[in-house]
Design a protein around this motif. Sequence first.
Motif, short mmCIF file in Angstrom:
data_model
loop_
_atom_site.label_atom_id
_atom_site.label_comp_id
_atom_site.label_asym_id
_atom_site.label_seq_id
_atom_site.Cartn_x
_atom_site.Cartn_y
_atom_site.Cartn_z
N GLY A 53 0.82 -1.22 0.00
CA GLY A 53 0.00 0.00 0.00
C GLY A 53 0.85 1.26 0.00
O GLY A 53 0.48 2.27 -0.62
N ASP A 54 1.99 1.21 0.70
CA ASP A 54 2.88 2.39 0.72
C ASP A 54 3.45 2.64 -0.68
O ASP A 54 3.62 3.80 -1.09
CB ASP A 54 4.03 2.18 1.71
CG ASP A 54 3.56 2.24 3.16
OD1 ASP A 54 2.42 2.68 3.40
OD2 ASP A 54 4.33 1.85 4.05
N ASP A 104 0.70 4.23 -2.66
CA ASP A 104 0.59 5.65 -2.27
C ASP A 104 1.69 6.48 -2.93
O ASP A 104 1.43 7.57 -3.46
CB ASP A 104 0.73 5.82 -0.74
CG ASP A 104 -0.51 5.36 0.02
OD1 ASP A 104 -1.58 5.21 -0.61
OD2 ASP A 104 -0.41 5.18 1.24
N LYS A 105 2.91 5.95 -2.90
CA LYS A 105 4.05 6.69 -3.47
C LYS A 105 3.85 6.92 -4.96
O LYS A 105 4.10 8.01 -5.47
CB LYS A 105 5.34 5.90 -3.21
CG LYS A 105 6.59 6.63 -3.56
CD LYS A 105 6.83 7.78 -2.61
CE LYS A 105 8.01 8.62 -3.03
NZ LYS A 105 8.14 9.81 -2.17
N GLN A 108 0.95 7.02 -6.57
CA GLN A 108 -0.14 7.99 -6.73
C GLN A 108 0.36 9.42 -6.49
O GLN A 108 0.02 10.35 -7.22
CB GLN A 108 -1.28 7.68 -5.77
CG GLN A 108 -2.06 6.43 -6.12
CD GLN A 108 -3.24 6.21 -5.20
OE1 GLN A 108 -3.55 7.04 -4.35
NE2 GLN A 108 -3.91 5.08 -5.35
N GLN A 109 1.19 9.58 -5.45
CA GLN A 109 1.70 10.92 -5.10
C GLN A 109 2.66 11.47 -6.15
O GLN A 109 2.96 12.66 -6.15
CB GLN A 109 2.41 10.87 -3.73
CG GLN A 109 1.45 10.72 -2.57
CD GLN A 109 2.11 10.07 -1.35
OE1 GLN A 109 3.34 9.91 -1.31
NE2 GLN A 109 1.30 9.69 -0.36
#
Length: 141
Positions: free
Chosen positions: A52-53, A56-57, A59-60
């Motif tokens: 998930g991290d 997230d990375k 997506q960011q």
Amino acid sequence: MKLLVINGPNLNMLGLREPELYGKNDYAALCELIKKACEGIEYEIYQSNHEGDIVDKIQQSYGKVDAIVINPAAYTHTSVAILDALKAVSIPTVEVHLTDISQREEFRKHSFVSLYAEKTIAGHGFDGYREAIEYLKEKYN
Ligand code: DQA
């Protein structure tokens, strides 16, 4: 040009981890090679053991990063979520593996990330990262 290098689970254990497969050089040495290869461009190295991290990375990175080099490690073979995140942001990506995953266990032969990555470099050890960075610099810088 800004480049993001993402390393997945257990790559922080390089040097210690199955040295007969991954070599004796540690993660700090890999980061040093990446730093040298990224001379003249902006770059960030990100490592996480958590799927998930990594999602997230990715997506960011939308709107902030021009290209991605990713070694998703074990998530290569399991993660539709990482594949979907790369598709969502649509950032040019090269997939790297230290080992030749096509010559290892059956379960390593399939890569979800390959369905998106414009190039896959496998089996060239640390040098694969340099090749991936040079390819992306040449094409997108
Ligand atoms: C790897 C290959 C994967 O199968 C494995 O799970 C890794 C490393 C490689 O770089 O060769 O952790 O991605």
